[in-house]
Design an enzyme around this catalytic site. Structure first.
Site, PDB file in Angstrom:
ATOM      1  N   PRO A 246     -20.448 -32.909  72.600  1.00 41.79           N
ATOM      2  CA  PRO A 246     -19.798 -32.888  71.286  1.00 41.79           C
ATOM      3  C   PRO A 246     -18.500 -32.085  71.213  1.00 41.79           C
ATOM      4  CG  PRO A 246     -21.620 -31.360  71.290  1.00 41.79           C
ATOM      5  CD  PRO A 246     -21.645 -32.051  72.629  1.00 41.79           C
ATOM      6  N   CYS A 247     -17.481 -32.545  71.899  1.00 42.46           N
ATOM      7  CA  CYS A 247     -16.188 -31.874  71.815  1.00 42.46           C
ATOM      8  C   CYS A 247     -15.595 -32.012  70.413  1.00 42.46           C
ATOM      9  CB  CYS A 247     -15.224 -32.407  72.867  1.00 42.46           C
ATOM     10  SG  CYS A 247     -14.949 -34.184  72.843  1.00 42.46           S
TER      11      CYS A 247
END
Length: 280
Positions: A246-247
């Site tokens: 989850p950047c």
């Protein structure tokens, strides 16, 4: 051929862009619906179906100005406040749990030589995507509407690998997350091509709970390099696994979303979607 899912995502993305650009004017449902060429009633239904919440509440979730206001008035950290919306529980969803295995130095150096990679195309709430896997796990996931371009980008990551269009179990387990099937999270396996530093950063991203945000500086501290915020940003920008790693949950300390490899509108949409899901 454009699917209905792509059309709906395009409409919602356009609506989000309009709301962000006119936030201070507080546009109402009728105004936004007119911008995406649908009736107000249809817009409400489409938005609620897509995001799981009303347009008004969704606006609260994605508002950068709202986050800044909380930070300024309460003097709290960004990680602690994120987008404070009065949510009391995330018990209905698990934090994303993914097993990561880095490629061997030889695999990394040889551009995937002797690797056999399966790939397939799928739809998500945020548009079309390509997902690919080796015999050890998912090695690539990216949002891309054009299948030819998507495959070309994948091949550039692994120039010496062999490719086959095939949906396998690794890919299926990863895609279940878009269907709200959280029972397969501990079965998601990733096989990543990256440096030791990149792998450390990507693993740190997995510790950010769903519905929360962090900063580049916080990530740098977590991996033991508090002065490496810029290097962390570069590593995050090289993330090869959209959404699963989850950047999108990392923003600037000021509250600004900054860049996202798959578009800031999509980043905004994902953050809002996650906020809505933990409140269902």
């Amino acid at each position: 051929m454009e699917t209905q899912a792509n059309i709906n995502y395009g409409r919602i993305a356009k609506a989000i862009d309009y709301i962000k650009g006119n936030f201070k004017l507080q546009p109402n449902v009728d105004e936004v619906a007119q911008r995406i060429d649908v009736s107000p009633s249809h817009f409400k239904r489409l938005f609620t179906e897509w995001a799981g919440t009303s347009p008004k509440r969704f606006l609260q979730y994605i508002s950068v100005e709202h986050a800044k206001k909380i930070l300024k008035e309460e003097q709290a950290t960004l990680f602690d406040t994120a987008f404070e919306t009065g949510l009391s529980s995330t018990s209905r969803l698990h934090d994303l749990f993914v097993n990561i295995e880095g490629m061997t130095p030889a695999e990394y150096k040889n551009g995937g030589k002797n690797l056999h990679i399966n790939y397939s195309f799928a739809e998500s709430p945020f548009g079309s995507l390509i997902v690919a896997s080796t015999h050890k796990g998912v090695c690539y996931m990216a949002f891309e509407d054009n299948e030819e371009k998507a495959l070309s980008n994948l091949a550039a990551k692994f120039p010496n690998a062999e490719f086959q269009r095939k949906l396998d179990l690794f890919q299926q387990n990863a895609l279940f997350i878009f269907q709200n099937d959280w029972s397969k999270l501990n079965e998601i396996k990733l096989h990543l091509k990256g440096t030791d530093f990149q792998l450390k950063v990507w693993e740190s991203l997995l510790k950010i709970p769903l519905g929360r945000l962090s900063t580049y500086g916080n990530i740098a501290e977590q991996i033991g390099n508090p002065n490496a915020s810029r290097a962390v940003g570069t590593a995050i920008g090289c993330n090869p696994i959209a959404f699963l790693i989850p950047c999108h949950r990392v923003i600037q300390a000021s509250g600004k979303f900054a860049g996202y490899h798959w578009g800031t509108t999509r980043k905004t949409a994902i953050i809002g979607w996650e906020q809505a899901k933990i409140n269902l």
